[in-house]
Motif scaffolding. Structure first.
Motif, PDB file in Angstrom:
ATOM      1  N   PRO A   1     156.879  48.419 -44.536  1.00 46.99           N
ATOM      2  CA  PRO A   1     158.194  48.243 -43.920  1.00 46.99           C
ATOM      3  C   PRO A   1     158.317  46.858 -43.276  1.00 46.99           C
ATOM      4  CG  PRO A   1     156.791  49.558 -42.517  1.00 46.99           C
ATOM      5  CD  PRO A   1     156.017  49.332 -43.781  1.00 46.99           C
ATOM      6  N   LYS A   2     159.575  46.384 -43.194  1.00 46.97           N
ATOM      7  CA  LYS A   2     159.810  45.058 -42.621  1.00 46.97           C
ATOM      8  C   LYS A   2     159.790  45.088 -41.101  1.00 46.97           C
ATOM      9  CE  LYS A   2     162.513  43.003 -46.344  1.00 46.97           C
ATOM     10  NZ  LYS A   2     162.491  44.204 -47.213  1.00 46.97           N
ATOM     11  N   ASN A   3     160.190  46.232 -40.573  1.00 44.09           N
ATOM     12  CA  ASN A   3     160.227  46.336 -39.119  1.00 44.09           C
ATOM     13  C   ASN A   3     160.003  47.787 -38.703  1.00 44.09           C
ATOM     14  OD1 ASN A   3     162.717  47.719 -39.465  1.00 44.09           O
ATOM     15  ND2 ASN A   3     163.709  45.707 -39.725  1.00 44.09           N
TER      16      ASN A   3
ATOM     17  N   VAL B   1     161.928  49.961 -37.247  1.00 45.38           N
ATOM     18  CA  VAL B   1     162.990  50.916 -37.581  1.00 45.38           C
ATOM     19  C   VAL B   1     162.811  51.424 -39.009  1.00 45.38           C
ATOM     20  CG1 VAL B   1     165.488  51.209 -37.867  1.00 45.38           C
ATOM     21  CG2 VAL B   1     164.594  49.871 -35.940  1.00 45.38           C
ATOM     22  N   GLU B   2     162.515  50.486 -39.898  1.00 46.73           N
ATOM     23  CA  GLU B   2     162.288  50.878 -41.285  1.00 46.73           C
ATOM     24  C   GLU B   2     161.088  51.823 -41.393  1.00 46.73           C
ATOM     25  OE1 GLU B   2     163.166  47.358 -44.023  1.00 46.73           O
ATOM     26  OE2 GLU B   2     161.435  48.293 -44.987  1.00 46.73           O
ATOM     27  N   ALA B   3     160.047  51.520 -40.651  1.00 47.91           N
ATOM     28  CA  ALA B   3     158.847  52.367 -40.671  1.00 47.91           C
ATOM     29  C   ALA B   3     159.179  53.772 -40.184  1.00 47.91           C
ATOM     30  CB  ALA B   3     157.757  51.748 -39.791  1.00 47.91           C
TER      31      ALA B   3
ATOM     32  N   SER C   1     162.133  55.267 -40.076  1.00 49.70           N
ATOM     33  CA  SER C   1     163.007  55.989 -41.013  1.00 49.70           C
ATOM     34  C   SER C   1     162.166  56.574 -42.152  1.00 49.70           C
ATOM     35  CB  SER C   1     164.059  55.081 -41.627  1.00 49.70           C
ATOM     36  OG  SER C   1     164.529  54.200 -40.683  1.00 49.70           O
ATOM     37  N   PHE C   2     161.203  55.766 -42.614  1.00 55.71           N
ATOM     38  CA  PHE C   2     160.360  56.249 -43.713  1.00 55.71           C
ATOM     39  C   PHE C   2     159.568  57.470 -43.267  1.00 55.71           C
ATOM     40  CE2 PHE C   2     156.655  56.538 -46.375  1.00 55.71           C
ATOM     41  CZ  PHE C   2     157.172  56.319 -47.644  1.00 55.71           C
TER      42      PHE C   2
ATOM     43  N   GLU D   1     161.465  60.690 -43.098  1.00 53.82           N
ATOM     44  CA  GLU D   1     161.687  61.351 -44.377  1.00 53.82           C
ATOM     45  C   GLU D   1     160.397  61.837 -45.040  1.00 53.82           C
ATOM     46  OE1 GLU D   1     164.623  60.672 -48.173  1.00 53.82           O
ATOM     47  OE2 GLU D   1     164.556  59.232 -46.537  1.00 53.82           O
TER      48      GLU D   1
ATOM     49  N   ILE E   1     162.003  58.228 -34.912  1.00 53.88           N
ATOM     50  CA  ILE E   1     163.425  57.932 -35.079  1.00 53.88           C
ATOM     51  C   ILE E   1     164.236  58.482 -33.909  1.00 53.88           C
ATOM     52  CG2 ILE E   1     164.093  59.961 -36.442  1.00 53.88           C
ATOM     53  CD1 ILE E   1     165.403  57.750 -38.358  1.00 53.88           C
TER      54      ILE E   1
ATOM     55  N   GLN F   1     156.725  52.602 -56.105  1.00 52.31           N
ATOM     56  CA  GLN F   1     155.838  51.966 -55.140  1.00 52.31           C
ATOM     57  C   GLN F   1     154.365  52.136 -55.503  1.00 52.31           C
ATOM     58  OE1 GLN F   1     157.868  54.165 -52.286  1.00 52.31           O
ATOM     59  NE2 GLN F   1     158.674  52.381 -51.217  1.00 52.31           N
TER      60      GLN F   1
END
Lengths: 760, 282, 163
Positions: free
Chosen positions: B9-11, B13-15, B17-18, B21, B139, C3
């Motif tokens: 992840p780039k940041n 928040v992205e981590a 969110s992943f 899910e 999250i 991925q």
């Protein structure tokens, strides 16, 4: 003396070092072929003792990418391996005797497919009771591991009336010592690669210490003519004895034979741990007697070697431990019984020293105990008892030359005395105790009381260029460099002028195993023999040209010259051409086999070795009495090597041996079933190393090349005894079981009252 | 190694969110020095590997108003060379000196060391003496838990799959003495047989006015040792007193673990290491 | 996006490399099997021996414990990058000259650890050297000649010169 030599005694650059620092030296796992080789994986039993009822390979064969699954019935020749006694199948046929026994061999296109296939193989077993200690294996009702019984062999060494002399001794010490199972942990896990040559020869590159033995075993295993198998030693990342057994080579040979396609077998570290030989754990009961002056007189010992499921080099370990039980000391009477016992443990084989490191722990503890008992200085008692020219050994061999033990002990003395007067008494932490210990050893060079020749070929071409063909496997210790130096010296060349072809069974003749510290002494002599023969024809021919007597000719800078006037000379190329024109040979075979007499089976009397190496080491050790941690601060190591052909190589062996000795003394213990990866096995790091001061003693051995003996194994042997004696001096409490790990040292600290008592 | 998908992840928040899910099938990787070993051994078989080693939000060592912040993604090498830690958490810095090897220290992170929940984890005793809270993000937001609540059992982390360790908040302490000690079977690349850490302050009368202690590699999970701390508090440290505390410590340890084969060594060795560690206070 | 495969770009011994790698591939496999640089060795596969030591951003790491995908964007050096066209680096020369090489399997990893050390600390003493290479197991040499080699590669005086 050295000034007379051009290269002997000089630490020339190693022949292999540049490739190795560039990362270009090709170890077996690094070798690339034109097409990717098939991957071989071994299915192992996982249980220690069972009859095989049925092996199911159908599911494995159904996996995509899996070509074949081999079992014992695919072996066309004789399915029985072993260098001394043949008892180990390549693939188990009717029963398994240890959890590591190979049962099936998978050949697949990819690693993934091969691993899946291993998971898909199943074996129906009828479990058999298993035994994991020699004591249990020797019990009357013990399950039979091999049909002839669980005692593989026995060695007796007897001389004089031990009991009568014990009666007369002022000091009699009797103790039991135990040593651990040790993993070699050479850095390169076993590996090999093979392909089919255009003429149908099975070519196998392997990580090995003995290519000619591998060749013989594979030819027998496959039932093919000698010239259909070629073994080439790839760059080998250490061995220390374990690469004397057939590890991946047999599997590669079998798959190549059937599939006629290139195959590779690379062990993971975990598999190397599981499947390859270990150092024999020994139990040693030893009783020794000395008179009031400290002179050792009688020794009785019973030695029990756990060889695990297979013999491998077990008989050699058993014999060598028995023969070396006295240490480098003269005794009047000896009664040693040494047994080699099968168990269902991992098999034990050769490891640096063949039982001598184990037995040295016992004899060096005993002599220290006598020193304490009789209040004699440990160095003094060793000097008093040291073998010397004229001494008779336990096997009745009278030593005539090159007995450097006294010089080794004397070389330690200045360090020992200053350590006692300054280091031991210096101010230090109240919860740390300091101890100084000494350990000595002797070691017979070459195999015990059996023929173990080496051969070599030296060839000169018409340009005068010299090539050495030797079967000797350089496993990192530097034998190729040493043999090159011996040849270069004899022919007056620079080492870099010599071409070497080594350890390739197609082009070289047998040099025997790289083991028993024998290559410098035995293969060195074989090379020298060949070189001397070539030298003789060259000088004979030069007589015609230079018109002086042969004995006045010497080799100098690529020429044969008149000793008193180097200007008067003839170059090697001209000589080679003239010799060739006459039809005289420029290719010479050399041979050497040390003079030995087989040991009597009843009393072990005989001449086991042509010569012996000697050593004495001193250890300065700090014991943390609160935690059991040990710091070895310094090791001074004096080694009689006869002649150091390459001093820096000798020092490298001494320092490396010392490191292995520290591991053996303090931390290394392979626990079958528990020790699975390098996370579970501790061996010394750079932080565990003390300052090591190597001292080379040269007591010329007349039968050695330029007076040389050997050092590979001796380097390791005195270290653990020196450290254990130092711990004992620090705590005033002795440890009888190796390794002297945290638990045993702290226990000794508690027993001796140092733990809470703050004894100063 | 089983096949898995690699996600970087780039940041944060992205981590998060992943994880929200796919958290259930995901293993978080930072330095990889434990995760890759477990993957190789087949101990873990995740579908996804979430690489958090480059997340800026997990970096940094700072003294903040709420305490001393150590990001979960801080490597052991960074801990060892941190001047802030030298001053405010010297025992933590010291544990980094003998942690595994240089190669491992260069990538292994403090967050990974804690999340792996090994009873032998070297960073845990120093964190415990600083009453470290674990800062957790999902999250749904950020929360803090005491370290002892996160490390819930040997190799068992109490965190839900959707959550990530962002960092640690330590109580900085001005102390006169602090140390980390461990016993290993060799002098480098050693797993702790026993580790321990303490910090203390001696007042002008030579009495112990502040004392915090923690033990590693002996109990299944990290814990506080209030009895030992109470015994020493307010007293002038003498050799006798330290031995007394050491014996109390080993008694209490055995109360927790019961007597096992390893106790033969650990009982005296805990006492010994405790005395050795505290000896400079005498 | 699949991925299971990742495209990575990194600098290897000074040259930029872009390739597709499986997510589950470790850096060691990438270097040895895909890039065919066989100087980096696998001795244990779990970070306990250091034979696979490479430099990532100048820092020594075990390639067996790093995923290939984690090299993305990084500067990576292996033993093959040490020598220059004119010949061996100072450090390599010192290893040869001071007989630090026996079997040679640990040598590439040790050289990389030593290189990282000298970049950080150009004049390390013996203790600093021992500390820096303690993650590199050598079973042959007992480390002494390796200490000597690294010390000599600094140009610092170390007493008697050996031949």
């Amino acid at each position: 003396m050295d000034k007379a030599y051009r290269t002997i005694g000089k630490s020339i650059l190693r022949t292999d070092a540049v490739d190795k620092v560039k990362g270009l030296a090709a170890f077996s796992a690094d070798i690339d072929l034109s097409s990717p080789p098939l991957v071989l994986k071994v299915f192992r039993s996982g249980i220690p003792h069972a009859k095989i009822i049925k092996i199911h390979t159908e599911k494995a064969l159904a996996i995509e990418g899996v070509l074949r699954v081999f079992t014992a019935k695919d072996i066309p020749g004789k399915n029985l391996l072993g260098i001394i006694n043949k008892d180990q199948p390549l693939l188990a046929a009717d029963k398994v005797r240890s959890a590591a026994d190979a049962v099936a061999l998978v050949a697949a296109e990819t690693e993934e497919a091969a691993l899946k296939a291993l998971d898909a193989i199943s074996v129906e077993y009828e479990k058999l009771p298993a035994v994991f200690s020699p004591e249990d294996a020797m019990a009357a009702d013990a399950p039979l591991i091999h049909p002839k019984g669980n005692q593989l062999a026995a060695r007796f060494v007897k001389k004089g009336d031990v009991e009568a002399i014990f009666q007369q001794c002022a000091s009699v010490i009797e103790r039991t010592y135990r040593t651990s199972m040790v993993e070699h942990n050479y850095l390169e896990p076993d590996a090999g690669i093979g392909y089919l040559d255009v003429d149908g020869t099975l070519v196998i590159y392997a990580s090995t210490q003995n290519p000619h033995y591998d060749h013989k075993e594979i030819v027998t295993l496959l039932g093919v003519p000698d010239d259909k198998v070629r073994i080439i030693q790839a760059t080998t990342g250490g061995g220390f004895g374990s690469k004397l057994d057939l590890n991946t080579q047999g599997f590669i040979g079998l798959a190549l034979y059937h599939l006629k396609r290139a195959v590779r077998c690379v062990y993971t570290r975990e598999e190397a741990y599981l499947a390859t030989a270990k150092r024999h754990p020994l139990t040693i009961h030893m009783k020794t007697g000395a008179d009031a002056t400290g002179r050792l007189r009688a020794l009785r010992a019973k030695i029990i070697c756990d060889t695990g499921a297979y013999g491998s080099y077990g008989i050699a370990v058993m014999s060598r431990a028995a023969v070396h039980a006295t240490g480098p000391y003269a005794f009047e009477a000896i009664d040693v019984e040494s047994l080699c016992i099968y168990t269902n443990n991992p098999f034990c084989g050769a490891m640096r020293g063949f039982g001598t490191p184990q037995i040295a722990f016992a004899h060096e503890s005993q002599i220290d105990l006598h020193a304490e008992d009789l209040k004699i200085d440990p160095l003094q008692i060793r000097l008093l008892n040291a073998l010397r020219p004229g001494s008779e050994t336990a096997t009745g061999q009278v030593l005539t030359h090159s007995v450097g033990i006294s010089q080794c002990i004397e070389a330690i003395r200045p360090y020992y005395e200053s350590a006692i007067s300054q280091w031991a008494t210096a101010e230090h932490h109240p919860y740390k105790k300091r101890g100084i210990g000494v350990g000595a050893m002797w070691y017979g060079i070459g195999n015990t009381g059996v023929q173990n020749p080496s051969t070599a070929r030296v060839e000169m071409d018409l340009s005068g260029a010299v090539t050495l063909y030797t079967g000797c496997a350089d496993i990192g210790q530097g034998s190729t460099t040493i043999l090159t130096q011996i040849l270069a010296e004899t022919l007056g060349l620079s080492p870099e002028q010599i071409n070497v072809v080594a350890a390739d069974t197609q082009f070289t003749t047998n040099a025997g195993a790289t083991s028993a510290s024998r290559q410098t002494y035995i293969s060195g002599n074989a090379v020298k023999d060949a070189a001397d023969k070539l030298s003789d024809v060259l000088r004979t021919e030069a007589v015609n040209k230079l018109r002086v007597s042969k004995k006045s000719l010497v080799f100098a800078d690529g020429c044969v010259a008149v000793a008193t006037n180097h200007e008067k000379c003839v170059d090697l190329a001209s000589l080679a051409k003239r010799i060739h024109a006459k039809g005289a040979p420029l290719v010479w075979q050399g041979y050497f086999d040390p003079e030995t007499v087989p040991l009597s089976p009843t009393d072990g009397q005989g001449i086991p070795y042509g010569t012996y190496a000697f050593a004495c080491q001193m250890a300065q050790v700090v014991v943390d009495v609160l935690t059991g941690e040990i710091t070895v601060e310094r090791i001074v190591a004096a080694h009689d090597v006869g002649k150091a052909i390459h001093p820096e190589n000798v020092k490298g062996q001494i320092c490396g041996g010392t490191a292995m000795g520290i591991g053996f003394a303090l931390m290394e213990e392979f626990k079958p079933g528990e020790t699975k990866s390098m996370k579970d096995y501790v061996l010394p790091t750079s932080m565990d190393m003390p300052e090591v001061i190597p001292i080379i003693i040269e007591s010329h051995e007349p039968s050695g090349p330029f007076g040389a003996k050997g050092v590979g194994e001796p380097a390791l042997i005195p270290t653990a005894p020196a450290i254990l004696n130092a711990i004992s001096r620090a705590l005033n409490q002795r440890i009888y079981t190796l390794p002297a790990n945290l638990e045993r040292v702290l226990d000794a600290s508690i027993q001796s009252g140092h733990f809470a008592g703050r004894k100063k | 190694m089983k096949d898995f998908a690699y996600v970087r992840p780039k940041n944060l928040v992205e981590a998060l969110s992943f994880l929200h899910e796919y958290g259930h099938d995901t293993k978080i990787i930072a330095g990889g020095t434990d995760v890759v070993v477990d993957l190789r051994a087949g101990v873990i078989k995740p579908e996804y590997l979430l690489d958090v080693s480059r997340l800026a939000e997990l970096k940094g060592i700072q003294l903040r108003s709420d305490g001393l912040w150590v990001g979960a993604g801080v490597t052991l090498s960074e801990i060892f060379s941190s001047e802030v830690l030298e001053c405010h958490a010297p025992a933590l810095k010291k544990c980094a000196a003998t942690f595994a090897s240089k190669q491992i220290r260069n990538v292994a992170t403090i967050g990974g060391n804690v999340a792996h929940c090994s009873p032998c984890a070297d960073t845990i005793p120093p964190l415990v003496i600083h009453d470290a809270d674990v800062v957790l993000a999902s999250i749904n937001g950020i929360r803090q838990l005491p370290l002892e609540h996160v490390v819930s059992g040997p190799y068992t982390c109490a965190l839900p799959d959707q959550e990530i360790i962002m960092g640690f908040i330590l109580k900085p302490a001005a102390v006169t003495h602090a140390d980390f000690q461990k016993i290993g079977r060799r002098k480098a690349l050693a797993t702790a047989r026993i580790s321990m850490s303490y910090m203390a302050r001696k007042d002008f009368r030579g009495k112990i006015s502040f004392f915090r202690f923690s033990l590693g590699a002996c109990t299944p999970t990290p814990r506080q040792w209030p009895m030992v701390e109470e015994l020493l508090a307010g007293k002038v440290p003498t050799e006798n007193l330290i031995w007394k505390a050491a014996r109390l410590l080993s008694e209490k340890m055995i109360e927790i673990t019961g007597r096992r084969s390893s106790t033969v060594y650990k009982e005296p060795a805990i006492q010994g290491l405790f005395v050795k560690m505290l000896y400079p206070m005498v | 996006m699949d991925q299971h495969r990742v495209t990575i770009t990194f600098t290897l011994n000074g040259k930029s490399v872009t390739m597709d790698v499986p997510g589950a591939m470790n850096a060691l496999t990438l270097i040895r099997e895909r890039l065919k640089l066989k100087g980096t060795k696998e001795g244990c596969g779990i970070g306990e021996c250091g034979a696979c030591t490479i430099l990532v951003e100048g820092r020594a790491v075990n390639a067996c414990l790093m995923l290939a995908a984690q090299l993305d964007g990084r500067d990576v050096q292996t033993v093959e990058g040490l020598a220059h066209e004119e010949g061996l680096s100072l450090l390599q020369e010192s290893f040869v000259k001071h007989h630090a090489v026996q079997c040679g399997f640990c040598t590439p990893g040790l050289l990389m650890s030593a290189k990282a050390l000298l970049a950080e600390n150009p004049c390390p003493d013996k203790a600093a050297i021992a500390q820096a290479i303690s993650g590199n197991i050598c079973r042959c040499t007992g480390y002494q000649q390796i200490f000597d080699s690294i010390r000599h590669a600094t140009g610092a005086p170390t007493g008697e010169e050996k031949t």
